[in-house]
Design an enzyme around this catalytic site. Sequence first.
Site, PDB file in Angstrom:
ATOM      1  N   GLU A 205     130.261  59.497 -37.077  1.00 51.88           N
ATOM      2  CA  GLU A 205     131.641  58.920 -36.600  1.00 51.88           C
ATOM      3  C   GLU A 205     131.791  59.567 -34.994  1.00 51.88           C
ATOM      4  O   GLU A 205     132.857  60.006 -34.734  1.00 51.88           O
ATOM      5  CB  GLU A 205     132.899  59.398 -37.371  1.00 51.88           C
ATOM      6  CG  GLU A 205     132.821  58.786 -38.802  1.00 51.88           C
ATOM      7  CD  GLU A 205     134.188  58.582 -39.557  1.00 51.88           C
ATOM      8  OE1 GLU A 205     135.189  59.468 -39.297  1.00 51.88           O
ATOM      9  OE2 GLU A 205     134.265  58.021 -40.866  1.00 51.88           O
ATOM     10  N   GLU A 328     129.837  56.171 -46.163  1.00 53.53           N
ATOM     11  CA  GLU A 328     131.006  56.836 -46.621  1.00 53.53           C
ATOM     12  C   GLU A 328     131.784  55.595 -47.073  1.00 53.53           C
ATOM     13  O   GLU A 328     132.117  54.698 -46.400  1.00 53.53           O
ATOM     14  CB  GLU A 328     131.861  57.539 -45.370  1.00 53.53           C
ATOM     15  CG  GLU A 328     131.236  59.029 -45.215  1.00 53.53           C
ATOM     16  CD  GLU A 328     131.982  59.505 -44.216  1.00 53.53           C
ATOM     17  OE1 GLU A 328     133.262  59.315 -43.968  1.00 53.53           O
ATOM     18  OE2 GLU A 328     131.458  60.349 -43.508  1.00 53.53           O
TER      19      GLU A 328
END
Length: 524
Positions: A205, A328
């Site tokens: 991220e 995820e």
Amino acid sequence: MKKNLIIAAVSITILIASTVLAAVEINSDANGINKITIFADTNRETISPEIYGHFAEHLGRCVYEGFWVGPNSAIPNTRGIRNDVVDALKKLDVPVIRWPGGCFADEYHWKDGVGPVEQRPSMINTHWGMVTETNRFGTHEFMDLCEMLGCQAYISGNVGSGTPEEMQDWVEYMTFAGKSQMADLRRANGREKPWKIKYFAVGNENWGCGGNMTPEYYADVFKRYATYVRNYPGNNVTKIACGPSSADYHWLEVVLKKAAGQMDAISLHHYVFGSSDWNNKGRATVFDETGWFTVLKKTLELDDILKKASILMDKYDKQGRIGLYVDEWGTWWDAEKGENPGFLYQQNTLRDAVVAGCFLNIFNQHCDRVRMANIAQINNVLQAMVLTKGEKMIVTPTYHVFEMFKVHQGARFLPCDINCTPYQNGSESLPAISASASKDKSGKIHISICNLNPESPAELACAFEGFQAKKVTGRILTAEVMNAHNTFEKPDVVRPVEFKGMKTEDSKILATIPPKSVVVLEIE
Ligand code: AHR
């Protein structure tokens, strides 16, 4: 921490029809029969076992207590790793675990987590509750866990606050068999032989907690760091670039355009909850039918996101070399009352199980590009498999879905057409049925089916092209109420049982799929 939810303008022509892997139409016949046609004679991809992958972050009680209790604990353990959790997870045939984060990965310095435990420095886990991280669980302990479970290790490297040298050293430490400073350090720390590391991510991220970068900047940084993720003799690393959150096609396109040649895979994260507001996601166990419907709607949106992402990937990777790793995914509810909000502990109900079934069906349908997916997270965090409370342990409804669906791991994907009734909620509707199918090495076909409608059963007729169905058996996961869940006091409220609501007729399967259920059929 959260969340770059920019829904970037789609800069691509959406030619979805050409890439459809499973056609879903809301339009059952006049009698309300849902129809699935399975194309059993096609020679399609193998469903990568890694689609059934997991994720363990240094977050809340995922690693500490969830796995690690230490060798001196009264909780039965093997070299500090609790036996009950390992035994439960073994039944899932866990293919891969991603570690140590998540957001934690970009502030983790691996050298703090090796060597004599009493000499390991502590740090602050700034993302997750500002708690002290003792570094008791590090590289050796994680690799020990992977060896116990017989699974691949997926390591997330630190780009946000680490250096290329630190990243190179870690890979050398873990995988180099010869003589070198890092390999010698590994030996001094008790491990003679190198490990195999198949999966290594260059950041997590990085559009957010991993450094707040632009895609242009990250793509350059990725290329720089990835250069030093070396393949030492005998080990071949799949290098994973940081991809977008959900529908951020701009991030995906820029990173692919600038760096496709240096990556083997790119990630995508997709979380779902009961609203559009990260500050008010809804509660795990307290919800009405709109709360049920909304999260399923968001779940099914992933199909469209993956179609659009695949089109972009086809543009920059015509050979289909690069994997899309949804590393995820899962439900994310408001923190449970009385729990540290930074620990992301949540209960897990039948609703989570149906969400998991729908997600896994979508991944199977996209298995040409989606070659790994990692539910967040394995123990005690978000949509967990296992919940612990001190020495007690229970498994969740989502755990049971993973156990039921494991028959798809490594099996040949079978495309199917689904023609089904709508599941109506107010003015909105969803397909009532989610399904996917595969053929295993012994020739058995498995169909996983979710009935999204919490009130009405679904009458189903399942036909095959190129296969004569002679015998069918199955299992079902359901419960009386939408929010049914397992507790430490009542651990078996939601568990799979034999399914009897089906028969074969003229080489078809006829079944009545109960409301709010997940069913897996085995057909010979
Ligand atoms: O899974 C919890 C967090 O969600 C991860 O640390 C991060 O990558 C994502 O925002």
